[in-house]
Write a protein that holds these residues in place. Sequence first.
Motif, PDB file in Angstrom:
ATOM      1  N   LEU A  30      48.936  -3.457 -30.349  1.00  0.00           N
ATOM      2  CA  LEU A  30      50.186  -4.139 -30.670  1.00  0.00           C
ATOM      3  C   LEU A  30      51.385  -3.312 -30.223  1.00  0.00           C
ATOM      4  O   LEU A  30      52.385  -3.850 -29.739  1.00  0.00           O
ATOM      5  CB  LEU A  30      50.262  -4.426 -32.169  1.00  0.00           C
ATOM      6  CG  LEU A  30      49.243  -5.452 -32.698  1.00  0.00           C
ATOM      7  CD1 LEU A  30      49.306  -5.527 -34.221  1.00  0.00           C
ATOM      8  CD2 LEU A  30      49.490  -6.824 -32.081  1.00  0.00           C
ATOM      9  N   LYS A  33      52.299  -3.747 -26.743  1.00  0.00           N
ATOM     10  CA  LYS A  33      52.818  -5.085 -26.456  1.00  0.00           C
ATOM     11  C   LYS A  33      51.777  -6.016 -25.841  1.00  0.00           C
ATOM     12  O   LYS A  33      52.106  -6.873 -25.019  1.00  0.00           O
ATOM     13  CB  LYS A  33      54.052  -5.011 -25.542  1.00  0.00           C
ATOM     14  CG  LYS A  33      55.165  -4.134 -26.064  1.00  0.00           C
ATOM     15  CD  LYS A  33      55.742  -4.678 -27.362  1.00  0.00           C
ATOM     16  CE  LYS A  33      56.925  -3.836 -27.834  1.00  0.00           C
ATOM     17  NZ  LYS A  33      57.485  -4.323 -29.120  1.00  0.00           N
ATOM     18  N   ASN A  35      48.788  -9.015 -26.491  1.00  0.00           N
ATOM     19  CA  ASN A  35      48.470 -10.072 -27.434  1.00  0.00           C
ATOM     20  C   ASN A  35      47.072  -9.810 -27.989  1.00  0.00           C
ATOM     21  O   ASN A  35      46.159  -9.489 -27.230  1.00  0.00           O
ATOM     22  CB  ASN A  35      48.510 -11.435 -26.740  1.00  0.00           C
ATOM     23  CG  ASN A  35      49.869 -11.733 -26.134  1.00  0.00           C
ATOM     24  OD1 ASN A  35      50.894 -11.558 -26.779  1.00  0.00           O
ATOM     25  ND2 ASN A  35      49.892 -12.161 -24.883  1.00  0.00           N
ATOM     26  N   ILE A  68      51.161  -7.795 -39.341  1.00  0.00           N
ATOM     27  CA  ILE A  68      52.459  -7.940 -38.671  1.00  0.00           C
ATOM     28  C   ILE A  68      53.505  -7.084 -39.375  1.00  0.00           C
ATOM     29  O   ILE A  68      54.299  -6.377 -38.733  1.00  0.00           O
ATOM     30  CB  ILE A  68      52.896  -9.423 -38.652  1.00  0.00           C
ATOM     31  CG1 ILE A  68      52.045 -10.204 -37.646  1.00  0.00           C
ATOM     32  CG2 ILE A  68      54.378  -9.549 -38.289  1.00  0.00           C
ATOM     33  CD1 ILE A  68      52.274 -11.705 -37.680  1.00  0.00           C
ATOM     34  N   CYS A  73      55.222  -5.643 -35.699  1.00  0.00           N
ATOM     35  CA  CYS A  73      55.043  -6.204 -34.356  1.00  0.00           C
ATOM     36  C   CYS A  73      55.638  -7.609 -34.275  1.00  0.00           C
ATOM     37  O   CYS A  73      55.927  -8.234 -35.299  1.00  0.00           O
ATOM     38  CB  CYS A  73      53.568  -6.245 -33.974  1.00  0.00           C
ATOM     39  SG  CYS A  73      52.604  -7.503 -34.864  1.00  0.00           S
ATOM     40  N   ARG A  77      52.469 -11.908 -31.226  1.00  0.00           N
ATOM     41  CA  ARG A  77      51.506 -11.003 -30.586  1.00  0.00           C
ATOM     42  C   ARG A  77      50.146 -11.000 -31.280  1.00  0.00           C
ATOM     43  O   ARG A  77      49.155 -10.569 -30.692  1.00  0.00           O
ATOM     44  CB  ARG A  77      52.051  -9.570 -30.570  1.00  0.00           C
ATOM     45  CG  ARG A  77      53.235  -9.344 -29.664  1.00  0.00           C
ATOM     46  CD  ARG A  77      52.822  -9.366 -28.217  1.00  0.00           C
ATOM     47  NE  ARG A  77      53.976  -9.255 -27.329  1.00  0.00           N
ATOM     48  CZ  ARG A  77      53.918  -9.434 -26.015  1.00  0.00           C
ATOM     49  NH1 ARG A  77      52.755  -9.750 -25.458  1.00  0.00           N
ATOM     50  NH2 ARG A  77      54.989  -9.328 -25.272  1.00  0.00           N
ATOM     51  N   LEU A  78      50.078 -11.442 -32.511  1.00  0.00           N
ATOM     52  CA  LEU A  78      48.831 -11.337 -33.282  1.00  0.00           C
ATOM     53  C   LEU A  78      48.405 -12.681 -33.847  1.00  0.00           C
ATOM     54  O   LEU A  78      49.189 -13.387 -34.469  1.00  0.00           O
ATOM     55  CB  LEU A  78      49.012 -10.336 -34.432  1.00  0.00           C
ATOM     56  CG  LEU A  78      47.810 -10.162 -35.370  1.00  0.00           C
ATOM     57  CD1 LEU A  78      46.610  -9.594 -34.621  1.00  0.00           C
ATOM     58  CD2 LEU A  78      48.186  -9.262 -36.549  1.00  0.00           C
TER      59      LEU A  78
END
Length: 211
Positions: A30, A33, A35, A68, A73, A77-78
Amino acid sequence: MPQSDERTITLAMTGASGVQYGVRLLECLLSAKLNVQLLMSKPAQLVFSMETDMQLPAKSRSIRNYFIELFDCEPNRLQVYGHDQWTAPVASGSNVAAAMVICPCSMATLSAVAVGASRSLLERAADVMLKERRQLILVPRETPFSAIHLENMLRLSQAGAVILPANPGFYHRPETVQDIIDFVVARVLDHLNVQHGLIERWGEEEIQEED
């Protein structure tokens, strides 16, 4: 701040001891950067509560929000998918994931993946990576290995998977448990071609001294 990497990595954590490896890997992915599609087996959630002081929620959506906030982040992305969430992208070969890492990987999961059992979303996701000829990395944390374990590892290696046991080196003179964890995570990141500064590489110190 690292540049955005639009690759998607599937990260699975199972019930083997060593959940710290998986959590640290998630943090690094994460932070880089990327995914991440996160899968956690029910035994993994149990081990999480046994080996860490973190209070991990039970539901997928809550787990997503937890990480998160923990790693600060970007929410997009998650993604976290449930054990039986068969409509998740990772269940199909059309999934965009470039690679999958099972960290830590229990011998039960390793066995299931070796025979293509696909009894859960996690196992199916690994099966997809093999059939689509995409990168699959397994980080087993067990000792000693039985003949059955070794045969399953050989079968997976012959199918194209990378077997990367959680065996830390000590040439970098680790001073903390975190240093030992970072050694293993660094090796995974190397295979994913993700830049990091977790440990000094072999020979770097000597080269710097010569300069």
